[in-house]
Design an enzyme around this catalytic site. Sequence first.
Site, PDB file in Angstrom:
ATOM      1  N   GLU A 125      -2.372  -7.417  12.773  1.00 24.43           N
ATOM      2  CA  GLU A 125      -2.771  -7.357  11.489  1.00 24.43           C
ATOM      3  C   GLU A 125      -0.509  -6.901  11.445  1.00 24.43           C
ATOM      4  O   GLU A 125      -0.394  -8.076  10.537  1.00 24.43           O
ATOM      5  CB  GLU A 125      -3.119  -6.923  11.555  1.00 24.43           C
ATOM      6  N   ASP A 168       0.806  -1.662   0.132  1.00 27.36           N
ATOM      7  CA  ASP A 168       0.299   0.170   0.101  1.00 27.36           C
ATOM      8  C   ASP A 168       0.654   1.204   0.152  1.00 27.36           C
ATOM      9  O   ASP A 168       1.223   1.894  -1.335  1.00 27.36           O
ATOM     10  CB  ASP A 168      -1.282   0.440   0.714  1.00 27.36           C
TER      11      ASP A 168
END
Length: 736
Positions: A706, A473
């Site tokens: 995460e 990202d």
Amino acid sequence: MDRSSKIILVLFPVAIICGILYVHHHAQLRDRIKTPLDAPKIIDPLATSAAMDPHRFWGSYRSGLYFGLKTRSPQSPVVGLMWMQQFGEEMPPPLRHWCDQGDRLPMYGWVAHDGANFGLHEILDQFYTVSTDFVKHPGGSHGGDWSARIRVNPRVQNAIISLYFYMALDGSGYVSQDIKASRLQSISGNSVDLGNFELKFPKSEKKGVKYDYLVTHAPSLAVLKETVGRNLVLKQWDNSKSIQYIALAGHRLPQNIEDPNFIKFENTFHLKQKGFDAEHFGFAQAMLSNMLGGIGYFYGSSKVQSPYNKEPIEYWPAALYTAVPSRSSFPRGFLWDEGFHNLLIFKWDQEFSMDIIGHWLDLMNTEGWIPREQILGDDSRARVPDEFIVQHNSNANPPTLFLPLQTIVKRLIKSTDPKHRVYLENLFPRLKAWYKWFNTTQQGPLPLSYRWKGRNADAIKEINPKTLTSGLDDYPRASHPTDQERHLDLRCWMALASNVMMDIAQTLGQPYAEYEATYNLLTDNDLLDTLHWSERTQRYSDFGLHTDAVKLERPKVKNLQPGQRPPQLDKQRVVKKDPKYQFVDSTFGYVSLFPFLLRILQPESLKLGRVLTDLQDPSLLWTQFGLRSLAKTSPLYKKHNSEHDPPYWRGSIWININYLAVKALHHYAEEIGPYQNRARSIYQELRTNIINNIYKQYRSTGFIWENYDDVTGKGQGVHPFTGWSALVVAIMAEEY
Ligand SMILES: *[C@@H]1O[C@H](CO)[C@@H](O)[C@H](O)[C@H]1NC(C)=O
């Protein structure tokens, strides 16, 4: 005179034919995106049916729910559980159903799960623990039957809870219910996929338990919770307070249910043998169980769009059997995550991975493209904001399926099972088309360079336009996206892909010289250096139009009238110095490591020595919790990408890349060369750091996360994240 009129007569029909051809061609272009690849499917449409694979027909394939079972078929009857606390402070009390971080549950997850036959699941709610277990019993021609046992243990006195066990049928078929004295005795019905079925509820005569039921119609599976919520009424409680208890009849869970699983687990991962204590063993078993229990079966079509479609259109409806990154926040298939998931799954059961990878590759269209995020079915679409639903056919995602395939293919090549040969034969044309799609659409400006397409040069609110397709990202790239840039990570992924293609093609007696040649060129260290080695910094790097002199600033509003309030404008990127073509030198992080991570560097390469030195430097990536994604010295370390986008891949510790680093160190520790011993000692240290921190965070928070903060080691982002963070099990087992 005669002649010329003849010519006109000849030309005229030609013009018409051209027009028709053009219209026809345009329609073809529009439909290309939704045209399946013309190659045999890897997964036979009947492969997941009860007849072909009774073993895995039923399962916890609604993995985005706290508890839900369905079959691996398009129109399965579904069962699930909702619950709420009675007499609590909130009115109406929140109804739990889909895994949701907003529920703020202290912990939930699979305690044990073998991916096929049984699962033990625990949910810690504020005042009570809910256990939702299931076990299957083979037999019959529809995947056997199963029992589910739902138990509630209050942890405080007077906690009263209502459980709603439901069954729903989506599509054709029917259900009918047997109700006696407002109590549901059983549900029976018929569906296309299952034939006749029956669900029985045991007779339990506990005191103070109340039974109600609801038979209703819901517009879709996506709104079951809302439907229940709308159909709640107030009824008199007769003073005696107790806990409601609902369970299914039939078989009880075997007393020693953990034993067979325990043995298989130890035989696979050897954690006891490696000296891990019972707590670590339990932790690892829970991580694997959650990865397996996260495997779902989805059916539906994606929304897709190509430059030839004015509006998004529907892909063909298809099935996807896949693991998911997070049951609460990402309960659906993600292409690049799935390659990492299967690095763990195939170690447990290779057939699971073959099935999963086959399903993914069967989603390939005629162009060789696979949509990277799979939002199939009502359940899934309801959970994704509209702007993320449409998948564009110019967008790639790292072809990580080649990671597990690298090992799986080697095993299949040696296998004598004729089924495995068929699998390889069906796999090959799909991989070939996929490879070609990458090798043509993501080509870079120079021969054998590559570029992630889809960066938006006009994203004026982003300090560094994102590269979502790379999976990383907001990891900083060249500040000014142009078609002249070269991306190091993609080039390394292509080397991996070429390697696997070469192996398969050779085994199947297919032409493989071109794959081999491309593989040799992509792993040629000199050529790699020409394209990506920055002499100035002595590091590998992206190349592109770049400047570090960029800032986010709030635009000044000009020409304000007296008394007029200035409008609130988002900050925008301001470029203080012109960019120029160069290596993206100031950025050091995960991308810089790729030639090492994917083991492209020769063991004797001086550059490997340099990478190892950089790895150990705490001012760069090294932390006592694992490797951070971006060096502390990089200008965008921990910086927001826009006013509203907090840093994501800009410092946090991610386990998928740490797994690749540990695996690479393990590799270089085995290869004879000047850096062998250093690689070994860094390997041991990094491995220990990663395991210790994930374990510690799990013990203190109840979850795997995460990613992890590089300063405190704390878990952050979404949870539970038993997607690639569960690779900690492989790191513990040293199975790479
Ligand atoms: C991949 O693309 C490069 C550059 O166009 C080409 O030279 C090479 O032959 C291709 N490799 C394969 C296996 O198609």
